[in-house]
Scaffold this motif. Sequence first.
Motif, short mmCIF file in Angstrom:
data_model
loop_
_atom_site.label_atom_id
_atom_site.label_comp_id
_atom_site.label_asym_id
_atom_site.label_seq_id
_atom_site.Cartn_x
_atom_site.Cartn_y
_atom_site.Cartn_z
N LEU A 55 -6.39 -9.13 2.36
CA LEU A 55 -5.60 -9.07 1.12
C LEU A 55 -4.31 -9.87 1.21
CD1 LEU A 55 -5.98 -5.20 0.52
CD2 LEU A 55 -7.25 -7.03 -0.62
N LEU A 64 2.08 -3.28 -0.77
CA LEU A 64 1.05 -2.44 -0.12
C LEU A 64 1.50 -2.08 1.30
CD1 LEU A 64 -1.81 -1.21 0.17
CD2 LEU A 64 -2.63 -3.51 0.74
N ARG A 88 -17.37 6.72 3.15
CA ARG A 88 -16.98 5.90 1.98
C ARG A 88 -17.45 6.56 0.68
NH1 ARG A 88 -13.37 1.42 2.02
NH2 ARG A 88 -14.44 0.72 0.14
N THR A 94 -12.18 2.10 -4.69
CA THR A 94 -10.76 1.77 -4.46
C THR A 94 -9.86 2.25 -5.60
OG1 THR A 94 -11.53 -0.19 -3.28
CG2 THR A 94 -9.21 -0.15 -3.93
N ARG A 105 -10.84 10.28 -4.02
CA ARG A 105 -9.94 9.47 -4.84
C ARG A 105 -10.00 9.87 -6.32
NH1 ARG A 105 -11.12 3.67 -1.83
NH2 ARG A 105 -9.31 3.69 -0.41
P1 DAT Z 1 -10.45 0.08 0.01
O1 DAT Z 1 -9.20 0.83 0.39
O2 DAT Z 1 -11.26 0.85 -1.01
O3 DAT Z 1 -11.27 -0.37 1.18
P2 DAT Z 1 -9.50 -2.67 -0.25
O4 DAT Z 1 -9.81 -2.86 1.19
O5 DAT Z 1 -10.01 -3.69 -1.23
O6 DAT Z 1 -9.99 -1.23 -0.77
O7 DAT Z 1 -7.94 -2.59 -0.48
C1 DAT Z 1 -7.12 -1.93 0.43
C2 DAT Z 1 -6.02 -1.18 -0.31
O8 DAT Z 1 -5.18 -2.10 -1.00
C3 DAT Z 1 -6.52 -0.23 -1.39
O9 DAT Z 1 -6.93 1.02 -0.88
C4 DAT Z 1 -5.33 -0.12 -2.26
C5 DAT Z 1 -4.69 -1.50 -2.17
N1 DAT Z 1 -5.07 -2.32 -3.33
C6 DAT Z 1 -6.30 -2.87 -3.57
N2 DAT Z 1 -6.30 -3.53 -4.74
C7 DAT Z 1 -5.04 -3.40 -5.24
C8 DAT Z 1 -4.37 -3.87 -6.42
N3 DAT Z 1 -5.01 -4.62 -7.34
N4 DAT Z 1 -3.07 -3.53 -6.61
C9 DAT Z 1 -2.41 -2.77 -5.68
N5 DAT Z 1 -2.97 -2.31 -4.55
C10 DAT Z 1 -4.26 -2.62 -4.33
#
Ligand code: DAT
Length: 155
Positions: A55, A64, A88, A94, A105
């Motif tokens: 990310l 984050l 999961r 998410t 969630r």
């Molecule tokens: P997950 O936690 O379901 O594996 P991820 O790996 O895509 O999801 O993202 C990690 C974390 O980042 C997620 O739990 C919350 C944050 N996140 C993801 N998309 C976001 C967004 N659009 N805006 C803010 N935070 C976000």
Amino acid sequence: MADKQKTLVLLKPDALQRDLLGEIVGRFERKGLKFVAMKFIRLSDEMLDEHYAHLSDKPFFASLKAFMMQTPVVGMVLEGYDAISEVRKIVGSTNPREADAGTIRADLSMNVPSNLIHASDSVEAADTEIKRFFREEEIFDYEKITDRYIFGEGI
Ligand code: DAT
Ligand code: MG
């Protein structure tokens, strides 16, 4: 017979602040997952750069990371049949507002990044993430008297 796997879970700062640790832990206990490691972790900037590397180009990356450093998180390793996908499934999607009712969630949160919990999403991720947060001697192999009911003969 399905594969017995280990997976990495982090209870995020919102779970700690909202007193939802017991509620979340209880859901995994009731499923029959075995807790083989558990501890508080103060996440560092470097740990989060690795953990959320996928990310790093997102506009919300810095916020984050700041959110994840607000308090310690509770890290745990859970073991069970197909534990990675089963955890999961219990965690949900998410975005809590798109997650299925009955998931952690969907039932307990409304927003990202405050979606309470992290769980590994693949065999490779679980392997890397367990090693990122736990030393080998912090992961315990032990018998429970319920093992024969939960992990016994069957499909
Ligand atoms: P997950 O936690 O379901 O594996 P991820 O790996 O895509 O999801 O993202 C990690 C974390 O980042 C997620 O739990 C919350 C944050 N996140 C993801 N998309 C976001 C967004 N659009 N805006 C803010 N935070 C976000
Ligand atoms: Mg993820």
